[in-house]
Design an enzyme around this catalytic site. Sequence first.
Site, PDB file in Angstrom:
ATOM      1  N   ARG A  82     -13.845  -8.476 -16.219  1.00  0.00           N
ATOM      2  CA  ARG A  82     -12.778  -8.841 -15.282  1.00  0.00           C
ATOM      3  C   ARG A  82     -13.307  -8.879 -13.850  1.00  0.00           C
ATOM      4  O   ARG A  82     -12.944  -9.740 -13.059  1.00  0.00           O
ATOM      5  CB  ARG A  82     -11.614  -7.853 -15.428  1.00  0.00           C
ATOM      6  CG  ARG A  82     -10.353  -8.302 -14.749  1.00  0.00           C
ATOM      7  CD  ARG A  82      -9.158  -7.467 -15.175  1.00  0.00           C
ATOM      8  NE  ARG A  82      -9.286  -6.078 -14.769  1.00  0.00           N
ATOM      9  CZ  ARG A  82      -8.413  -5.120 -15.117  1.00  0.00           C
ATOM     10  NH1 ARG A  82      -7.388  -5.410 -15.896  1.00  0.00           N
ATOM     11  NH2 ARG A  82      -8.587  -3.884 -14.707  1.00  0.00           N
ATOM     12  N   LYS A 184      -8.409  -9.075  -9.641  1.00  0.00           N
ATOM     13  CA  LYS A 184      -8.132  -7.802  -8.977  1.00  0.00           C
ATOM     14  C   LYS A 184      -8.731  -7.826  -7.572  1.00  0.00           C
ATOM     15  O   LYS A 184      -9.754  -7.208  -7.292  1.00  0.00           O
ATOM     16  CB  LYS A 184      -8.707  -6.646  -9.802  1.00  0.00           C
ATOM     17  CG  LYS A 184      -7.631  -5.610 -10.134  1.00  0.00           C
ATOM     18  CD  LYS A 184      -8.102  -4.592 -11.134  1.00  0.00           C
ATOM     19  CE  LYS A 184      -7.326  -3.321 -10.976  1.00  0.00           C
ATOM     20  NZ  LYS A 184      -5.897  -3.419 -11.293  1.00  0.00           N
ATOM     21  N   GLU A 220       5.137  -9.529 -13.282  1.00  0.00           N
ATOM     22  CA  GLU A 220       4.739  -8.121 -13.426  1.00  0.00           C
ATOM     23  C   GLU A 220       5.210  -7.345 -12.207  1.00  0.00           C
ATOM     24  O   GLU A 220       5.995  -7.839 -11.399  1.00  0.00           O
ATOM     25  CB  GLU A 220       3.228  -8.009 -13.636  1.00  0.00           C
ATOM     26  CG  GLU A 220       2.391  -8.612 -12.520  1.00  0.00           C
ATOM     27  CD  GLU A 220       0.894  -8.305 -12.693  1.00  0.00           C
ATOM     28  OE1 GLU A 220       0.546  -7.186 -13.109  1.00  0.00           O
ATOM     29  OE2 GLU A 220       0.090  -9.190 -12.389  1.00  0.00           O
TER      30      GLU A 220
HETATM   31  C1  PLP Z   1      -4.964  -3.197 -12.350  1.00  0.00           C
HETATM   32  C2  PLP Z   1      -3.683  -3.926 -12.524  1.00  0.00           C
HETATM   33  C3  PLP Z   1      -2.909  -3.812 -13.704  1.00  0.00           C
HETATM   34  C4  PLP Z   1      -3.281  -2.886 -14.821  1.00  0.00           C
HETATM   35  O1  PLP Z   1      -4.494  -3.204 -15.444  1.00  0.00           O
HETATM   36  P1  PLP Z   1      -5.243  -2.137 -16.355  1.00  0.00           P
HETATM   37  O2  PLP Z   1      -6.504  -2.842 -16.727  1.00  0.00           O
HETATM   38  O3  PLP Z   1      -4.380  -1.900 -17.533  1.00  0.00           O
HETATM   39  O4  PLP Z   1      -5.437  -0.922 -15.538  1.00  0.00           O
HETATM   40  C5  PLP Z   1      -1.761  -4.564 -13.788  1.00  0.00           C
HETATM   41  N1  PLP Z   1      -1.346  -5.369 -12.780  1.00  0.00           N
HETATM   42  C6  PLP Z   1      -2.039  -5.483 -11.640  1.00  0.00           C
HETATM   43  C7  PLP Z   1      -1.535  -6.378 -10.572  1.00  0.00           C
HETATM   44  C8  PLP Z   1      -3.234  -4.771 -11.485  1.00  0.00           C
HETATM   45  O5  PLP Z   1      -3.919  -4.887 -10.336  1.00  0.00           O
END
Ligand code: PLP
Length: 341
Positions: A82, A184, A220
């Site tokens: 990722r 991210k 989300e």
């Molecule tokens: C990090 C993140 C998540 C959760 O991801 P994980 O890999 O399960 O920790 C969900 N939504 C956003 C916007 C994120 O930055």
Amino acid sequence: MEKKNIDWANLGFGYVPTDKRFVANYKDGKWDEGALSSDATVAISECAGVLQYSQSCFEGMKAYTTEDGHIVTFRPDLNGERMENSCKRLEMPVFPKEKFVDAIVKTIEANAAWVPPYGSGATLYIRPFMFATGPVIGVKPADEYQFRVFATPVGPYFKGGVKPLTLCVSDFDRAAPHGTGHIKAGLNYAMSLHAIVTAHAEGFDENMYLDAATRTKVEETGGANFLFVTKDNKVVTPKSNTILPSITRRSLLTVAKDYLGLEVEERTVYFDEVKDFAECGLCGTAAVISPVGKIVDHGKEICFPSGMKDMGPVITKLRDTLTGIQMGRVEAPKGWLKVIK
Ligand SMILES: *Cc1c(COP(=O)(O)O)cnc(C)c1O
């Protein structure tokens, strides 16, 4: 190894500097070997790309002590993959995922005394990140970067029991179509701060963001993906290319299918159908899955049958099974646990 003298059960979710961090630098078109460092500070140019134009991305993961006393981390290859995608989208140099996993292992090993003991409820949070250190004044990618991994012990997420969350449907957008919602990037969080501060001021725990183009589809929250459970026990998660692909959510879907024998669906979820679900949860590394009790859309309330006291039955089973896998109580699918020592 002597563990640090910490009141593990009463740790919060905050930064506690630990002994070592991994640091690698990118210069003249290549990454150096990288090494562990005791220095918790960073000194960079005032004109560094990260300071001027926010060129930075990060990851988040955890190290756990299993029931039989090993230290493990969970699917670090997926975090590495990722981060590669985040770097590509931000015109940053990729830190190869094999080297990424190696850096994670080194950082956890060097801070083994900080990994909370089994049963304490606490975990060691690992934060890999990359930022532009090279100076830029015209808008363009920098020439130099730093990749770092630090670790910090964090307390049990549900201290004093689970409390289902109340969300509000946000008037702000989290991610633009064809934007950066799927990576991210630090910038996604910078621009979400006003929305979350506003939600908190109005008495809500979190925002539910809808798709920016039509405001009809569930996306989300600021930092966690949604899982819904239908009244006939199907697990449903929204599918959209502006949602961050949560590793916890992807793992929970596998758990639902292969361990609990539930049907799972990854598809467009319209806000209009949310009122018909039996359970709702938010998933991410920090909490695994947090129950949502209520969603408020401009004064109109959606109350899930699971209520405001407890987690619903399916979400409870999902959570127990995934934490069981992470803590070594339940057999993990092949490749999910990376044993550090
Ligand atoms: C990090 C993140 C998540 C959760 O991801 P994980 O890999 O399960 O920790 C969900 N939504 C956003 C916007 C994120 O930055």
